[in-house]
Design an enzyme around this catalytic site. Structure first.
Site, short mmCIF file in Angstrom:
data_model
loop_
_atom_site.label_atom_id
_atom_site.label_comp_id
_atom_site.label_asym_id
_atom_site.label_seq_id
_atom_site.Cartn_x
_atom_site.Cartn_y
_atom_site.Cartn_z
N ARG A 230 49.64 58.22 59.40
CA ARG A 230 49.81 58.57 57.99
C ARG A 230 50.35 59.99 57.88
NH1 ARG A 230 44.77 58.55 53.78
NH2 ARG A 230 44.38 60.52 54.86
N TYR B 254 39.39 68.09 47.14
CA TYR B 254 39.80 68.79 48.35
C TYR B 254 41.12 68.33 48.94
CZ TYR B 254 37.31 64.75 50.35
OH TYR B 254 36.87 63.49 50.64
N LYS B 255 41.77 67.36 48.34
CA LYS B 255 43.06 66.90 48.84
C LYS B 255 44.18 67.68 48.15
CE LYS B 255 41.07 62.30 49.66
NZ LYS B 255 40.86 62.42 51.11
N ASP C 115 39.58 55.06 41.19
CA ASP C 115 39.41 56.14 42.16
C ASP C 115 40.75 56.86 42.27
OD1 ASP C 115 39.13 57.81 44.35
OD2 ASP C 115 37.97 56.37 45.52
N PHE D 63 39.09 52.13 50.01
CA PHE D 63 38.44 53.14 50.83
C PHE D 63 36.98 52.75 51.07
CE2 PHE D 63 36.47 57.27 51.75
CZ PHE D 63 37.33 57.71 52.74
#
Length: 421
Positions: A381, A232-233, A207, A130
């Site tokens: 995705r 927040y995911k 991560d 990322f």
């Protein structure tokens, strides 16, 4: 696998997690043209309990309690950290701290880890990780006069043991890796890679942003060193939710945060002239914790713990298998190919497809009530979240995908670059 819609409905009828769906906003629409949200790996839905939790903090603790409420707020970062440790991360009490952003936490732990390995001048990360991870690694290396060594990793399959072994030696201080790859969903062998890194005396910083709340992490069982992740995911803490960091207990006294904030000070309210870090996980605190954000995050984290990470992972794998099977049956003839590991045991809870017109397809799907997201260079995705996504939602989304391709409706959309989130 039975690929009929009735078979998907039967899976929902037998789903032990079915009751959680009704505890999230926006899930009460069963109409044929309802929005099918498959972006839970980017931003989770809002739990119905969240507004009440925020009102309690705002209307009671802040409006009435004012500064007196700090007596309860002051320990929220460690209290919620302990909840994440036991309920989601497989860690011990006193090893997880909530606060700051993933980027800030990554920076803190990377610098602390590099300083704890004097004489080593190499940081390792993958070229496909990322962006924030790669940017932080590059910035720390530049500031400290270190070298970045890129780990070769397949864009769809992720790193393999041989590739990892090839970049490890006694110059490596810290290896930074994602447990689940943000683009493809490839699931790394956290325990196996941690052992490889330990064999050369280095530290590994994980991560967990795309794995926490969707697959088992097992930090303690893996003897993991350091980790960060967002809220927040799959944890459904809301946009900008506070992140978390993990430091194995026996490492805490060896590491020193480069951000010497007053919330990391041993005797915080003594207001002393010099910085003396707290003896525990609190030493990695910095500024004032985000009280409102933590109140929202706690609701989502509690739901994940209640559902159970093993059950969530099992449903996530099953939904991924349905996506893959339907893509093979319906989409492959239109040039769509799988861009995630085919083995469900090597994937997180999202599945990625590749197509030359992936950007146009993503925009056309959104306009047709299916919400995936686009990832460069040519990926669509799909992120069904096992807490609130149904098998029939997956089936209906893939059916709309099929009909879009058959009708060529995406051809009218111009090519365009997308933001990365």
């Amino acid at each position: 696998m039975d690929l009929t819609r009735d078979a998907a409905l039967a899976l929902d009828a037998a789903d032990p997690l079915a009751g959680f769906r009704g505890r999230f906003a926006g899930t009460d629409d069963d109409s044929a043209d309802r929005v099918l949200y498959l972006d839970g790996n980017s931003l989770g839905r809002m739990p119905l309990e969240t507004p009440a939790a925020l009102r309690r903090v705002v209307e009671q603790e802040w409006a009435s309690g004012l500064v007196g409420s700090w007596s309860s707020w002051i320990g929220e970062a460690t209290r919620l950290g302990d909840q994440l440790a036991s309920g989601v991360l497989g860690a011990a009490p006193g090893e997880v701290l909530v606060g700051d952003s993933t980027t800030v936490n990554l920076y803190k732990l990377l610098v602390a880890g590099a300083e704890a390995r004097p004489g080593r001048d190499v940081l390792v990360c993958t070229a496909d990780d990322f962006p924030t991870d790669r940017y932080v690694v590059a910035g720390v290396a530049r500031a400290r006069g270190m070298t970045v060594r890129e780990l070769p990793a397949h864009i769809d399959e992720g790193p393999d043991p041989a590739g990892i072994a090839a970049v490890l030696d006694d110059r490596v201080a810290v290896v930074v890796l994602s447990h689940v790859a943000y683009r493809s969903g490839a699931l790394a062998d956290l325990a196996g890679i941690t052992r490889q890194v330990h064999d050369v005396g280095a530290l590994v910083l994980w991560d967990l942003s795309h794995s926490v709340g969707s697959v088992p992490v097992g930090l303690a069982a893996a003897d993991a060193d350091l980790a960060v992740g967002c809220g927040y995911k799959y944890l459904n803490g809301g946009p900008g939710a506070p992140a978390f960091l993990y430091v194995r207990r026996d490492l805490q006294e060896q590491l020193r945060s480069p951000i010497q904030g007053w919330f990391g000070q041993r005797d915080q309210f003594a207001m002393g002239p010099e910085y003396d870090p707290s003896p525990g996980i609190e030493r990695f605190g910095a500024g004032t914790p985000p009280v409102l954000g933590m109140a929202a995050l706690e609701v989502g984290a509690r739901l994940v713990a209640e559902a159970g990470i093993d059950r969530l992972a099992a449903k996530g794998r099953a939904m991924g298998e349905l996506v893959v099977a339907l893509a093979d049956a319906w989409l492959a003839r239109h040039g769509v190919a799988l861009a995630s590991p085919r083995d469900a045991g090597r994937r997180g809870s999202h599945v990625t497809m590749t197509h030359p017109q992936a950007w146009q397809l993503t925009q056309a799907l959104i306009d047709r009530g299916v919400v995936p997201d686009f990832r460069t260079p040519d990926r669509v995705r799909l992120g069904p979240a096992p807490l609130y996504t149904r098998f029939v939602d997956v089936w209906d989304a893939m059916d709309r995908f099929r009909r879009l391709l058959e009708g060529g409706g995406h051809e009218a959309y111009p090519a365009q670059r997308a933001r990365v989130t």
